[in-house]
Motif scaffolding. Structure first.
Motif, PDB file in Angstrom:
ATOM      1  N   LEU A  22       5.199  -3.517   5.461  1.00 20.04           N
ATOM      2  CA  LEU A  22       3.960  -4.271   5.318  1.00 20.04           C
ATOM      3  C   LEU A  22       3.921  -5.327   6.407  1.00 20.04           C
ATOM      4  CD1 LEU A  22       3.618  -2.946   2.517  1.00 20.04           C
ATOM      5  CD2 LEU A  22       2.904  -5.177   1.682  1.00 20.04           C
ATOM      6  N   VAL A  23       2.733  -5.502   7.009  1.00 16.24           N
ATOM      7  CA  VAL A  23       2.560  -6.432   8.117  1.00 16.24           C
ATOM      8  C   VAL A  23       1.329  -7.290   7.850  1.00 16.24           C
ATOM      9  CG1 VAL A  23       2.055  -6.604  10.583  1.00 16.24           C
ATOM     10  CG2 VAL A  23       3.630  -4.849   9.760  1.00 16.24           C
ATOM     11  N   ASN A  24       1.478  -8.598   8.017  1.00 22.48           N
ATOM     12  CA  ASN A  24       0.352  -9.519   7.902  1.00 22.48           C
ATOM     13  C   ASN A  24      -0.199  -9.764   9.298  1.00 22.48           C
ATOM     14  OD1 ASN A  24       0.778  -9.851   5.119  1.00 22.48           O
ATOM     15  ND2 ASN A  24       2.235 -11.502   5.467  1.00 22.48           N
ATOM     16  N   CYS A  25      -1.408  -9.284   9.568  1.00 30.21           N
ATOM     17  CA  CYS A  25      -2.014  -9.431  10.892  1.00 30.21           C
ATOM     18  C   CYS A  25      -3.004 -10.592  10.888  1.00 30.21           C
ATOM     19  CB  CYS A  25      -2.721  -8.146  11.309  1.00 30.21           C
ATOM     20  SG  CYS A  25      -3.384  -8.258  12.992  1.00 30.21           S
ATOM     21  N   HIS A  26      -2.798 -11.508  11.832  1.00 33.12           N
ATOM     22  CA  HIS A  26      -3.608 -12.713  11.940  1.00 33.12           C
ATOM     23  C   HIS A  26      -4.630 -12.626  13.074  1.00 33.12           C
ATOM     24  CE1 HIS A  26      -1.064 -15.147   9.155  1.00 33.12           C
ATOM     25  NE2 HIS A  26      -0.162 -14.252   9.532  1.00 33.12           N
ATOM     26  N   CYS A  27      -4.842 -11.433  13.658  1.00 34.97           N
ATOM     27  CA  CYS A  27      -5.809 -11.325  14.760  1.00 34.97           C
ATOM     28  C   CYS A  27      -7.214 -11.640  14.245  1.00 34.97           C
ATOM     29  CB  CYS A  27      -5.755  -9.952  15.427  1.00 34.97           C
ATOM     30  SG  CYS A  27      -6.627  -8.625  14.579  1.00 34.97           S
ATOM     31  N   THR A  28      -8.075 -12.052  15.142  1.00 34.92           N
ATOM     32  CA  THR A  28      -9.433 -12.438  14.773  1.00 34.92           C
ATOM     33  C   THR A  28     -10.185 -11.299  14.095  1.00 34.92           C
ATOM     34  OG1 THR A  28      -9.469 -13.993  16.608  1.00 34.92           O
ATOM     35  CG2 THR A  28     -11.592 -13.387  15.668  1.00 34.92           C
ATOM     36  N   THR A  29     -10.035 -10.068  14.592  1.00 40.27           N
ATOM     37  CA  THR A  29     -10.733  -8.930  13.996  1.00 40.27           C
ATOM     38  C   THR A  29     -10.289  -8.723  12.550  1.00 40.27           C
ATOM     39  OG1 THR A  29     -10.934  -7.873  16.158  1.00 40.27           O
ATOM     40  CG2 THR A  29     -11.270  -6.478  14.241  1.00 40.27           C
ATOM     41  N   CYS A  30      -8.991  -8.741  12.293  1.00 41.80           N
ATOM     42  CA  CYS A  30      -8.497  -8.575  10.920  1.00 41.80           C
ATOM     43  C   CYS A  30      -8.970  -9.709  10.022  1.00 41.80           C
ATOM     44  CB  CYS A  30      -6.975  -8.485  10.899  1.00 41.80           C
ATOM     45  SG  CYS A  30      -6.325  -6.873  11.371  1.00 41.80           S
ATOM     46  N   ARG A  31      -8.915 -10.947  10.530  1.00 37.58           N
ATOM     47  CA  ARG A  31      -9.342 -12.098   9.720  1.00 37.58           C
ATOM     48  C   ARG A  31     -10.812 -11.978   9.342  1.00 37.58           C
ATOM     49  NH1 ARG A  31      -9.574 -16.815  11.812  1.00 37.58           N
ATOM     50  NH2 ARG A  31      -9.199 -16.374  13.997  1.00 37.58           N
ATOM     51  N   LYS A  32     -11.639 -11.616  10.299  1.00 35.56           N
ATOM     52  CA  LYS A  32     -13.075 -11.515  10.017  1.00 35.56           C
ATOM     53  C   LYS A  32     -13.381 -10.342   9.083  1.00 35.56           C
ATOM     54  CE  LYS A  32     -14.938 -14.047  13.874  1.00 35.56           C
ATOM     55  NZ  LYS A  32     -15.753 -14.992  13.139  1.00 35.56           N
ATOM     56  N   GLN A  33     -12.689  -9.235   9.288  1.00 34.13           N
ATOM     57  CA  GLN A  33     -12.933  -8.076   8.429  1.00 34.13           C
ATOM     58  C   GLN A  33     -12.446  -8.333   7.004  1.00 34.13           C
ATOM     59  OE1 GLN A  33     -12.563  -4.353  10.342  1.00 34.13           O
ATOM     60  NE2 GLN A  33     -11.971  -3.310   8.478  1.00 34.13           N
ATOM     61  N   ALA A  34     -11.331  -9.021   6.860  1.00 35.28           N
ATOM     62  CA  ALA A  34     -10.781  -9.306   5.537  1.00 35.28           C
ATOM     63  C   ALA A  34     -11.473 -10.498   4.863  1.00 35.28           C
ATOM     64  CB  ALA A  34      -9.281  -9.583   5.636  1.00 35.28           C
ATOM     65  N   GLY A  35     -12.080 -11.357   5.682  1.00 32.07           N
ATOM     66  CA  GLY A  35     -12.649 -12.579   5.109  1.00 32.07           C
ATOM     67  C   GLY A  35     -11.563 -13.484   4.571  1.00 32.07           C
ATOM     68  N   ALA A  36     -10.403 -13.447   5.233  1.00 29.42           N
ATOM     69  CA  ALA A  36      -9.217 -14.168   4.761  1.00 29.42           C
ATOM     70  C   ALA A  36      -8.394 -14.591   5.979  1.00 29.42           C
ATOM     71  CB  ALA A  36      -8.405 -13.246   3.851  1.00 29.42           C
TER      72      ALA A  36
END
Length: 137
Positions: A22-36
């Motif tokens: 499991l990997v926690n991705c902090h990239c802008t695309t992931c943050r915006k898509q997750a809303g988190a």
């Protein structure tokens, strides 16, 4: 075997093996898509995933293609173009209790981390700032 689905259960999947990490991705695309502050991905061998209904795909960036449910909008997967043998499945879609789920092993793209989010101390996960710091997870 692992299994999961989107929020409305229109799209579901099974995997013949548990996730490798499991990997926690902090990239802008992931943050915006997750809303988190980050998106947690459970990585599987691509060949291990069997979709019961195929999700809708979109090329989110030059680096990856992502998928989602066209009915409820749930994020489902991400495939990095540089490694088609591995697929990230949105960890929140996994069925708890039916899947052996490891703890997150990495925080990645910390150079794009939300300034208001503080990383947990002592979680044991490796921390990488940029794309080039790793080859395969």
């Amino acid at each position: 075997m692992a299994s999961g689905s989107c929020a409305c259960h229109y799209i579901s999947y099974t995997a013949s093996n548990p996730p490798t990490c499991l990997v926690n991705c902090h990239c802008t695309t992931c943050r915006k898509q997750a809303g988190a502050p980050y998106q947690t991905w459970a990585f599987f061998a691509t060949e291990d995933i069997q979709w019961h209904v195929n999700p809708t795909e979109r090329r989110a960036t030059n680096a990856a293609t992502r998928s989602f449910c066209p009915k409820c909008g749930s994020t489902l997967s991400m495939i990095q173009h540089r490694d088609l043998s591995s697929i990230g499945i949105a960890a929140g879609t996994l069925d708890e209790g039916k899947t052996q789920i490891p703890l997150p092993s990495h925080h990645i793209f910390l150079d794009e981390k939300a300034s208001w989010f503080e990383l947990p101390k002592g979680d044991g996960a490796k921390k990488w700032d940029k794309w080039g710091e790793y080859d395969k997870l």
